[in-house]
Design an enzyme around this catalytic site. Structure first.
Site, PDB file in Angstrom:
ATOM      1  N   ARG A  10      12.547 -45.437 -47.843  1.00 35.52           N
ATOM      2  CA  ARG A  10      11.197 -44.899 -48.032  1.00 35.52           C
ATOM      3  C   ARG A  10      11.234 -43.431 -48.456  1.00 35.52           C
ATOM      4  O   ARG A  10      10.440 -42.993 -49.278  1.00 35.52           O
ATOM      5  CB  ARG A  10      10.379 -45.073 -46.749  1.00 35.52           C
ATOM      6  CG  ARG A  10       9.981 -46.554 -46.529  1.00 35.52           C
ATOM      7  CD  ARG A  10       9.695 -46.830 -45.065  1.00 35.52           C
ATOM      8  NE  ARG A  10       9.145 -48.172 -44.841  1.00 35.52           N
ATOM      9  CZ  ARG A  10       9.874 -49.292 -44.794  1.00 35.52           C
ATOM     10  NH1 ARG A  10      11.185 -49.258 -44.983  1.00 35.52           N
ATOM     11  NH2 ARG A  10       9.288 -50.466 -44.568  1.00 35.52           N
ATOM     12  N   ARG A  56      24.637 -58.259 -40.545  1.00 31.89           N
ATOM     13  CA  ARG A  56      24.290 -58.206 -39.114  1.00 31.89           C
ATOM     14  C   ARG A  56      24.984 -59.316 -38.328  1.00 31.89           C
ATOM     15  O   ARG A  56      25.305 -59.158 -37.148  1.00 31.89           O
ATOM     16  CB  ARG A  56      22.770 -58.268 -38.920  1.00 31.89           C
ATOM     17  CG  ARG A  56      22.075 -57.044 -39.513  1.00 31.89           C
ATOM     18  CD  ARG A  56      20.680 -56.831 -38.989  1.00 31.89           C
ATOM     19  NE  ARG A  56      19.914 -55.979 -39.889  1.00 31.89           N
ATOM     20  CZ  ARG A  56      20.006 -54.652 -39.951  1.00 31.89           C
ATOM     21  NH1 ARG A  56      20.803 -54.000 -39.131  1.00 31.89           N
ATOM     22  NH2 ARG A  56      19.277 -53.974 -40.820  1.00 31.89           N
ATOM     23  N   GLN A  85       8.033 -55.000 -45.219  1.00 36.78           N
ATOM     24  CA  GLN A  85       8.347 -54.920 -46.649  1.00 36.78           C
ATOM     25  C   GLN A  85       7.129 -55.283 -47.484  1.00 36.78           C
ATOM     26  O   GLN A  85       6.814 -54.616 -48.473  1.00 36.78           O
ATOM     27  CB  GLN A  85       9.531 -55.829 -46.973  1.00 36.78           C
ATOM     28  CG  GLN A  85      10.816 -55.355 -46.293  1.00 36.78           C
ATOM     29  CD  GLN A  85      12.003 -56.239 -46.577  1.00 36.78           C
ATOM     30  OE1 GLN A  85      11.884 -57.282 -47.222  1.00 36.78           O
ATOM     31  NE2 GLN A  85      13.167 -55.842 -46.094  1.00 36.78           N
ATOM     32  N   ARG A  94      19.558 -66.941 -40.694  1.00 41.96           N
ATOM     33  CA  ARG A  94      20.222 -66.401 -39.501  1.00 41.96           C
ATOM     34  C   ARG A  94      20.216 -67.368 -38.328  1.00 41.96           C
ATOM     35  O   ARG A  94      21.069 -67.262 -37.446  1.00 41.96           O
ATOM     36  CB  ARG A  94      19.606 -65.049 -39.105  1.00 41.96           C
ATOM     37  CG  ARG A  94      20.079 -63.944 -40.012  1.00 41.96           C
ATOM     38  CD  ARG A  94      19.710 -62.556 -39.551  1.00 41.96           C
ATOM     39  NE  ARG A  94      20.328 -61.586 -40.455  1.00 41.96           N
ATOM     40  CZ  ARG A  94      19.849 -60.388 -40.735  1.00 41.96           C
ATOM     41  NH1 ARG A  94      18.725 -59.985 -40.165  1.00 41.96           N
ATOM     42  NH2 ARG A  94      20.479 -59.590 -41.569  1.00 41.96           N
ATOM     43  N   ASP A 115      15.324 -57.735 -36.662  1.00 46.43           N
ATOM     44  CA  ASP A 115      16.740 -57.712 -37.058  1.00 46.43           C
ATOM     45  C   ASP A 115      17.679 -57.839 -35.855  1.00 46.43           C
ATOM     46  O   ASP A 115      18.870 -58.067 -36.023  1.00 46.43           O
ATOM     47  CB  ASP A 115      17.055 -56.421 -37.825  1.00 46.43           C
ATOM     48  CG  ASP A 115      16.362 -56.402 -39.188  1.00 46.43           C
ATOM     49  OD1 ASP A 115      16.047 -57.479 -39.724  1.00 46.43           O
ATOM     50  OD2 ASP A 115      16.128 -55.291 -39.717  1.00 46.43           O
ATOM     51  N   LYS A 149      16.189 -64.205 -43.992  1.00 47.89           N
ATOM     52  CA  LYS A 149      16.860 -62.899 -44.052  1.00 47.89           C
ATOM     53  C   LYS A 149      18.096 -63.000 -44.956  1.00 47.89           C
ATOM     54  O   LYS A 149      18.182 -63.892 -45.774  1.00 47.89           O
ATOM     55  CB  LYS A 149      17.201 -62.438 -42.639  1.00 47.89           C
ATOM     56  CG  LYS A 149      15.959 -62.173 -41.784  1.00 47.89           C
ATOM     57  CD  LYS A 149      15.168 -60.995 -42.310  1.00 47.89           C
ATOM     58  CE  LYS A 149      13.896 -60.757 -41.543  1.00 47.89           C
ATOM     59  NZ  LYS A 149      13.069 -59.718 -42.156  1.00 47.89           N
ATOM     60  N   GLY A 170      16.606 -56.645 -49.696  1.00 48.68           N
ATOM     61  CA  GLY A 170      15.208 -57.090 -49.725  1.00 48.68           C
ATOM     62  C   GLY A 170      14.249 -55.912 -49.731  1.00 48.68           C
ATOM     63  O   GLY A 170      13.199 -55.951 -50.387  1.00 48.68           O
TER      64      GLY A 170
HETATM   65  C1  S3P Z   1      12.501 -53.776 -43.276  1.00 52.31           C
HETATM   66  C2  S3P Z   1      11.672 -54.702 -42.745  1.00 52.31           C
HETATM   67  C3  S3P Z   1      12.126 -55.963 -42.116  1.00 52.31           C
HETATM   68  C4  S3P Z   1      13.609 -55.932 -41.776  1.00 52.31           C
HETATM   69  C5  S3P Z   1      14.442 -55.320 -42.853  1.00 52.31           C
HETATM   70  C6  S3P Z   1      13.960 -53.916 -43.209  1.00 52.31           C
HETATM   71  C7  S3P Z   1      11.914 -52.592 -43.922  1.00 52.31           C
HETATM   72  O1  S3P Z   1      11.870 -57.018 -43.009  1.00 52.31           O
HETATM   73  O2  S3P Z   1      14.069 -57.231 -41.500  1.00 52.31           O
HETATM   74  O3  S3P Z   1      15.801 -55.269 -42.444  1.00 52.31           O
HETATM   75  O4  S3P Z   1      12.620 -51.604 -44.165  1.00 52.31           O
HETATM   76  O5  S3P Z   1      10.714 -52.627 -44.221  1.00 52.31           O
HETATM   77  P1  S3P Z   1      10.414 -57.718 -43.022  1.00 52.31           P
HETATM   78  O6  S3P Z   1       9.437 -56.637 -42.923  1.00 52.31           O
HETATM   79  O7  S3P Z   1      10.309 -58.447 -44.297  1.00 52.31           O
HETATM   80  O8  S3P Z   1      10.424 -58.614 -41.814  1.00 52.31           O
END
Ligand code: S3P
Length: 420
Positions: free
Chosen positions: A24, A380, A162, A338, A307, A334, A88
């Site tokens: 971010r 992980r 996300q 997982r 996570d 994920k 992701g």
């Molecule tokens: C993250 C949000 C999570 C998490 C990922 C990082 C982020 O995913 O699992 O490792 O930085 O916004 P989701 O928000 O899709 O669950």
């Protein structure tokens, strides 16, 4: 890599900087109007993907990951497709950004990322006015034709930071306000950072309202990543001769679900906020916890430990009674499925565990014999079974352990330091 059982686990450590906040910080610095200085960024494979993409789009960087200056430049349309690797967060957050620029871009990733659903960002961003073409409408590679966007009010089907962040980042340049409503609150780093930059963002429960705004550059120092700390915190609780302190770690309430679950299970774990800046930061202390008891993980806590959920299975193996995780179907989406990779590998090291479509059940007081596991390229899962090796009887061989570079490049070095 074979992890042998250890006699003791002791140490005071700092873990690498937070991955979510690093992504971010890089993105927001690139979107701001003036230069920024970012301190203590996490350098790992995932964050390098975000950095590379921003660089290809024209952003200039100077310095290193301990102190990086970011010089925002108007984005230029890239002629090459943009590689998101295993990340992701890079894919979804950058989709939101790119949706709001009148450019054509293509995102692609590795095998694992190419199996993860992108429809969850495509749908809201198309409603806002961007156009997407994705493989089977849901998977990378994905082409984005950005546009001038309109704000929306959007209810996300799953709690996902996300997805929420993609919509909020798109909303920064949209006409009118953008509202995101989640079923449960996901991590709120994006909202905190935007607010701190003077962007009008406010929250009521699980609803976030953002008014479009530009903002100036900033300075930030990234705290330790609680998701990385968690492996050592769990090891500290389940090892019979352990005492671990983690300093300077982020203790954001939307990230500490694992600590709360460990408390419910009766672990000897304490955490204390020592300073509160943009994010609460503090210390976690954990000791051998011989009286762990099995619990049903409360579903409200799931997003704040998304996570860390696989680690609950390891805690459960050492607890009295049964430990159950449900309502966690997101785990199948994920870096690997997982639930299935966790269950398959636990069975390989002699631990009984039951699989549900949305979680797992593990009976406590089991011995971990040891053996060979395949984390299927999931960082992980590789770290979880490495920790399990330390408390196993015969050691655990983790195949292709190099995937830890995705989030925690010095994981084995730190592990080596605390075990004896
Ligand atoms: C993250 C949000 C999570 C998490 C990922 C990082 C982020 O995913 O699992 O490792 O930085 O916004 P989701 O928000 O899709 O669950």
């Amino acid at each position: 890599m074979k992890i042998e059982p250890a006699k003791s686990v002791k140490g005071v450590l700092s873990v690498p900087p937070d991955k979510s906040i690093t992504h971010r910080a890089l993105i927001l610095a690139a979107l701001s109007e003036t230069e920024s200085t970012l301190y203590n960024l996490l350098r790992c494979l995932d964050t390098e993907r975000t950095y590379d993409i921003l660089r290809i789009l024209g952003t200039e960087f100077a310095g290193d990951w301990k102190k990086m200056k970011v010089f925002p430049k108007p984005f230029v349309e890239p002629i090459e497709p943009l590689f998101c690797g295993n990340s992701g967060t890079t894919t979804r957050l950058m989709s939101g950004v790119l949706a709001s620029y009148k450019m054509f871009t293509v995102l692609y990733g590795d095998d694992s990322l190419s199996k993860r659903p992108m429809g969850r960002v495509i749908e809201p961003l198309e409603i806002m006015g961007a156009r997407f073409m994705a493989r089977r409408n849901n998977y990378l590679p994905m082409a984005i034709k950005g546009n001038r966007l309109s704000g929306i009010s959007y209810k996300t089907p799953v709690a996902s930071a996300q997805v929420k962040s993609a919509i909020l980042l798109a909303g920064l340049k949209a006409d009118g306000k953008t509202i995101v409503i989640e079923p449960r609150k996901s991590r709120d780093h994006t909202e905190r950072m935007l607010k701190n930059l003077g962007v009008p963002v406010h929250e009521e429960g699980t609803r976030v309202v953002l008014n479009p705004s530009s903002f100036r550059g900033f300075q930030i120092e990234i705290p330790g990543d609680i998701s990385s700390a968690s492996f050592f915190v769990v090891l500290g609780a389940i090892h019979p001769n352990a005492r671990i302190t983690v300093n300077d770690v982020g203790l954001n309430p939307t990230r500490i679900g694992l600590l709360e679950v460990m408390k419910l299970m009766g672990a000897n774990v304490e955490w204390k906020i020592t300073r509160e800046d943009l994010e609460p930061i503090g210390r976690i202390e954990v000791e051998t916890s011989p009286n762990l008891k099995g619990i049903i993980v409360p579903k409200e806590l799931i997003p704040s430990m998304i996570d860390e959920l696989p680690l609950v299975a390891l805690l459960g193996a050492f607890a009295e009674g049964e430990t159950i995780v449900r309502n966690a179907e997101e785990l199948r989406k994920k870096e690997s499925d997982r639930i299935s990779v966790l269950v398959g590998n636990f069975r390989k090291i002699g631990v009984k565990i039951e699989e549900y479509n949305d979680g797992f059940k593990i009976t406590g007081k089991q011995r971990i014999k040891g053996g060979k596991v395949d984390p299927k390229g999931d960082h992980r899962i590789a770290m979880l079974f490495s920790i399990a090796g330390v408390v196993s009887e015969e050691g655990i061989e983790v195949q292709n352990h190099g995937c830890v570079e995705v989030s925690f490049p010095n994981f084995y070095e730190l592990l080596e330091k605390v075990i004896e």
